[in-house]
Design a protein around this motif. Structure first.
Motif, PDB file in Angstrom:
ATOM      1  N   THR A  13       0.926  -1.396   0.008  1.00 35.74           N
ATOM      2  CA  THR A  13       0.037   0.084  -0.155  1.00 35.74           C
ATOM      3  C   THR A  13       0.633   1.276   0.035  1.00 35.74           C
ATOM      4  OG1 THR A  13      -0.152  -0.253   2.560  1.00 35.74           O
ATOM      5  CG2 THR A  13      -2.040  -1.176   1.141  1.00 35.74           C
ATOM      6  N   MET A  14       2.093   1.122   0.302  1.00 35.87           N
ATOM      7  CA  MET A  14       3.210   2.336   0.133  1.00 35.87           C
ATOM      8  C   MET A  14       2.837   3.119  -1.117  1.00 35.87           C
ATOM      9  SD  MET A  14       6.373   1.558   2.349  1.00 35.87           S
ATOM     10  CE  MET A  14       6.654   0.902   3.947  1.00 35.87           C
ATOM     11  N   VAL A  15       3.016   2.369  -2.116  1.00 37.03           N
ATOM     12  CA  VAL A  15       3.056   2.632  -3.409  1.00 37.03           C
ATOM     13  C   VAL A  15       1.705   3.138  -4.129  1.00 37.03           C
ATOM     14  CG1 VAL A  15       5.242   1.168  -3.819  1.00 37.03           C
ATOM     15  CG2 VAL A  15       2.956   0.217  -4.598  1.00 37.03           C
ATOM     16  N   ILE A  16       0.528   2.606  -3.534  1.00 32.72           N
ATOM     17  CA  ILE A  16      -0.734   2.869  -4.146  1.00 32.72           C
ATOM     18  C   ILE A  16      -1.127   4.326  -4.327  1.00 32.72           C
ATOM     19  CG2 ILE A  16      -3.257   2.666  -3.833  1.00 32.72           C
ATOM     20  CD1 ILE A  16      -2.792  -0.091  -2.670  1.00 32.72           C
ATOM     21  N   PRO A  17      -0.794   5.283  -3.306  1.00 30.77           N
ATOM     22  CA  PRO A  17      -1.129   6.623  -3.355  1.00 30.77           C
ATOM     23  C   PRO A  17      -0.373   7.227  -4.489  1.00 30.77           C
ATOM     24  CG  PRO A  17      -0.779   6.095  -0.959  1.00 30.77           C
ATOM     25  CD  PRO A  17      -0.172   4.952  -1.823  1.00 30.77           C
ATOM     26  N   PHE A  18       0.683   6.983  -4.893  1.00 28.72           N
ATOM     27  CA  PHE A  18       1.437   7.574  -6.042  1.00 28.72           C
ATOM     28  C   PHE A  18       1.668   7.078  -7.226  1.00 28.72           C
ATOM     29  CE2 PHE A  18       4.796   5.959  -3.274  1.00 28.72           C
ATOM     30  CZ  PHE A  18       5.598   5.386  -4.223  1.00 28.72           C
ATOM     31  N   ILE A  19       0.988   5.935  -7.448  1.00 28.61           N
ATOM     32  CA  ILE A  19       1.118   4.939  -8.703  1.00 28.61           C
ATOM     33  C   ILE A  19       0.952   5.750  -9.991  1.00 28.61           C
ATOM     34  CG2 ILE A  19      -0.896   3.660  -8.751  1.00 28.61           C
ATOM     35  CD1 ILE A  19       1.061   1.259  -9.495  1.00 28.61           C
ATOM     36  N   SER A  20      -0.348   6.691  -9.738  1.00 30.63           N
ATOM     37  CA  SER A  20      -0.848   7.468 -10.934  1.00 30.63           C
ATOM     38  C   SER A  20       0.116   8.604 -11.130  1.00 30.63           C
ATOM     39  CB  SER A  20      -2.191   8.043 -10.787  1.00 30.63           C
ATOM     40  OG  SER A  20      -2.304   8.612  -9.573  1.00 30.63           O
ATOM     41  N   LEU A  21       0.833   9.071  -9.833  1.00 37.95           N
ATOM     42  CA  LEU A  21       1.701  10.297 -10.042  1.00 37.95           C
ATOM     43  C   LEU A  21       3.011   9.667 -10.517  1.00 37.95           C
ATOM     44  CD1 LEU A  21       1.078  11.603  -6.451  1.00 37.95           C
ATOM     45  CD2 LEU A  21       0.108  12.492  -8.679  1.00 37.95           C
ATOM     46  N   TYR A  22       3.382   8.643 -10.155  1.00 35.95           N
ATOM     47  CA  TYR A  22       4.588   8.042 -10.904  1.00 35.95           C
ATOM     48  C   TYR A  22       4.491   7.904 -12.430  1.00 35.95           C
ATOM     49  CZ  TYR A  22       8.629   4.831 -11.253  1.00 35.95           C
ATOM     50  OH  TYR A  22       9.651   4.109 -11.572  1.00 35.95           O
ATOM     51  N   ILE A  23       3.253   7.256 -12.828  1.00 32.04           N
ATOM     52  CA  ILE A  23       3.046   7.277 -14.188  1.00 32.04           C
ATOM     53  C   ILE A  23       3.196   8.759 -14.844  1.00 32.04           C
ATOM     54  CG2 ILE A  23       1.267   6.816 -15.962  1.00 32.04           C
ATOM     55  CD1 ILE A  23       0.177   4.624 -14.096  1.00 32.04           C
ATOM     56  N   ASP A  24       2.542   9.829 -14.431  1.00 24.32           N
ATOM     57  CA  ASP A  24       2.793  10.759 -14.894  1.00 24.32           C
ATOM     58  C   ASP A  24       4.043  11.517 -14.880  1.00 24.32           C
ATOM     59  OD1 ASP A  24       1.270  13.367 -15.794  1.00 24.32           O
ATOM     60  OD2 ASP A  24       1.397  14.262 -13.772  1.00 24.32           O
ATOM     61  N   SER A  25       5.028  11.070 -14.007  1.00 25.05           N
ATOM     62  CA  SER A  25       6.314  11.459 -14.018  1.00 25.05           C
ATOM     63  C   SER A  25       7.232  10.867 -15.205  1.00 25.05           C
ATOM     64  CB  SER A  25       6.800  11.377 -12.610  1.00 25.05           C
ATOM     65  OG  SER A  25       7.142   9.891 -12.461  1.00 25.05           O
ATOM     66  N   LEU A  26       6.417   9.720 -15.842  1.00 30.89           N
ATOM     67  CA  LEU A  26       7.514   9.292 -16.821  1.00 30.89           C
ATOM     68  C   LEU A  26       7.166   9.682 -18.257  1.00 30.89           C
ATOM     69  CD1 LEU A  26       6.526   5.471 -15.666  1.00 30.89           C
ATOM     70  CD2 LEU A  26       8.653   6.634 -15.246  1.00 30.89           C
ATOM     71  N   GLY A  27       6.525  10.658 -18.439  1.00 32.23           N
ATOM     72  CA  GLY A  27       6.308  11.318 -19.604  1.00 32.23           C
ATOM     73  C   GLY A  27       5.342  12.574 -19.614  1.00 32.23           C
ATOM     74  N   ASN A  28       5.296  13.146 -20.721  1.00 29.18           N
ATOM     75  CA  ASN A  28       4.236  14.495 -20.909  1.00 29.18           C
ATOM     76  C   ASN A  28       3.086  13.948 -21.285  1.00 29.18           C
ATOM     77  OD1 ASN A  28       3.420  16.847 -20.972  1.00 29.18           O
ATOM     78  ND2 ASN A  28       4.498  17.481 -22.863  1.00 29.18           N
ATOM     79  N   PHE A  29       2.206  13.401 -20.572  1.00 19.14           N
ATOM     80  CA  PHE A  29       0.851  12.673 -20.954  1.00 19.14           C
ATOM     81  C   PHE A  29      -0.392  13.660 -20.498  1.00 19.14           C
ATOM     82  CE2 PHE A  29       3.807   9.155 -19.233  1.00 19.14           C
ATOM     83  CZ  PHE A  29       4.054   8.620 -20.452  1.00 19.14           C
ATOM     84  N   SER A  30      -1.297  13.335 -21.112  1.00 13.28           N
ATOM     85  CA  SER A  30      -2.726  14.195 -20.753  1.00 13.28           C
ATOM     86  C   SER A  30      -3.245  13.487 -19.481  1.00 13.28           C
ATOM     87  CB  SER A  30      -3.648  14.025 -22.133  1.00 13.28           C
ATOM     88  OG  SER A  30      -4.111  12.536 -21.922  1.00 13.28           O
ATOM     89  N   GLU A  31      -4.383  14.192 -19.002  1.00 12.78           N
ATOM     90  CA  GLU A  31      -4.680  14.051 -17.745  1.00 12.78           C
ATOM     91  C   GLU A  31      -5.889  12.430 -17.997  1.00 12.78           C
ATOM     92  OE1 GLU A  31      -7.959  15.715 -14.511  1.00 12.78           O
ATOM     93  OE2 GLU A  31      -6.639  16.918 -15.714  1.00 12.78           O
TER      94      GLU A  31
END
Length: 401
Positions: A13-31
């Motif tokens: 559960t440590m990684v659940i809160p920011f998994i979407s934020l981690y994905i966002d940090s991997l590139g310039n993606f739309s919301e």
């Protein structure tokens, strides 16, 4: 086993809160892209887990569950470690897919404890075990949020893997599997084929519905999980987003922790199905107002109440399966139950991500509430028809004579 569950649940559960934020940090993606792929990446772990869980359950029935617990912990640890080195969404997606083969430590630990525990105290013992998972889940998101804000997302994955490896070592050196005689019923120790196990489940309508509801509950609950951090960002803003996302996750864990063991004890006394029906309706009612929150603290309060309502669903459900299934097939039956849970974990995040991307966050809360109330209604009808009414009918017919 309590401590191992604590580490595994906390790590996951440590990684659940920011998994979407981690994905966002991997590139310039739309919301919309981030929301949709957060759902897919979160859910893909459970695709492979859905396929392999009955196999692990059957192997556990035959050869013992300790070895599978060790394999699961090491497999999860390696997968999480390499996620810290991901440089694209596809790499993260594939690593979470691979992790699904090993995922299932907590369900397997429930099967382990179930087959080592007398039936009359199963709810209480499973509830106590669940507090280990819940305490880890309670601390995990908050700690994960702090680590992510302090050290970055990639480093947090690497630190998380260390605690997973600790769980494997705890089971390896600290847990002993014993062959106990918990029943005098010969059917409890008979060898069953997979066909016989499936036939047994189908012939018990309430058991079948309890297992099918496992999928509906997970669809409902997990439709929120991968987008919760994005919802927090919308109502609170970008400041310390990982921390406040962790706080929202942990609030539900606190509610779970306070009530899980009590729900299990109450189920032991009054009947597991009665408690399960109450919890399903309560969780559905608590989810509904989440669509209307305008501040992080309103969300935290609702998440706490959700934790109180939903905290007993897993131990009560597992205790009922322990009550209804012969001991020698319990691992496989719980494996099918776990598969159905993972099916819900597959559908829920993808559904939640797509609904949020297309219609907004509020719709996800409405659908989640409806699914839980539907689950409670189905279980109430089937239980009344096949168990409650049938038990009452002999006394009614005798009275009429």
């Amino acid at each position: 086993m309590w401590l191992a569950n604590f580490f595994i649940a906390g790590s996951m559960t440590m990684v659940i809160p920011f998994i979407s934020l981690y994905i966002d940090s991997l590139g310039n993606f739309s919301e919309s892209y981030v929301q949709t792929w957060s759902g897919f990446t979160f859910g893909i772990t459970f695709v492979t887990a859905f396929l392999v869980s009955p196999i692990w359950g059957r192997i556990g029935d035959k050869y013992g569950r300790k070895k599978i617990l060790i394999f699961s912990a090491f497999g999860i640890g390696l997968s999480v470690f390499f996620m810290g080195f991901a440089t694209s969404v596809w790499q993260l997606f594939i690593l979470r897919l691979i992790m699904g083969v090993a995922t299932g430590f907590i369900p397997m630990s429930q099967a382990f404890i179930s087959t080592q525990t007398p039936q009359k105290i199963a709810g209480r013992v499973l509830g106590t075990l669940q507090t280990g998972s819940i305490t880890g889940a309670l601390m995990g998101p908050l700690l994960g949020g702090v680590l992510a804000d302090t050290f970055g997302y990639a480093s947090t994955f690497k630190w998380v893997s260390v605690t997973v490896f600790l769980s494997a070592l705890i089971v390896l050196f600290g847990i002993k599997e014993m062959k106990l005689k918990l029943s005098d019923d010969a059917s409890d120790y008979k060898s069953y084929s997979s066909k016989e196990v499936i036939k047994y489940i189908i012939q018990k309508p309430v058991l079948l519905v309890v297992m099918l509801i496992s999928a509906l509950v997970q669809i409902a609950h997990f439709s929120i999980q991968p987008i919760l951090s994005l919802f927090v960002a919308e109502i609170h803003g970008p400041a310390n987003i990982a921390f406040f996302s962790g706080l929202a996750f942990s609030a539900a864990g606190l509610g779970n922790l306070l009530m899980t063991r009590n729900w299990g004890k109450l189920g032991d006394r009054t009947g597991y199905i009665r408690i399960l029906i109450i919890l399903l309706f309560a969780a559905g009612l608590v989810y509904f107002p989440g669509a209307f929150v305008t501040s992080i603290w309103q969300l935290v309060i609702l998440r706490f109440l959700l934790g109180v309502a939903i905290g007993g669903i897993i131990p009560v459900r597992i205790a009922y399966i322990r009550q209804e299934a012969p001991i020698s097939m319990q691992g496989e039956v719980l494996g099918y139950n776990t598969s159905l849970r993972f099916l819900g974990n597959i559908i829920g995040p993808a559904m939640g991500g797509m609904l949020a991307g297309l219609f907004g966050f509020s719709v996800v809360f409405f659908i989640t509430s409806g699914l839980l109330i539907l689950s409670g209604s189905i279980l109430l009808i089937v239980w009344y028809k096949h168990e409650y009414a049938s038990k009452k009918s002999p006394s009614l017919s005798t009275h009429s004579q």
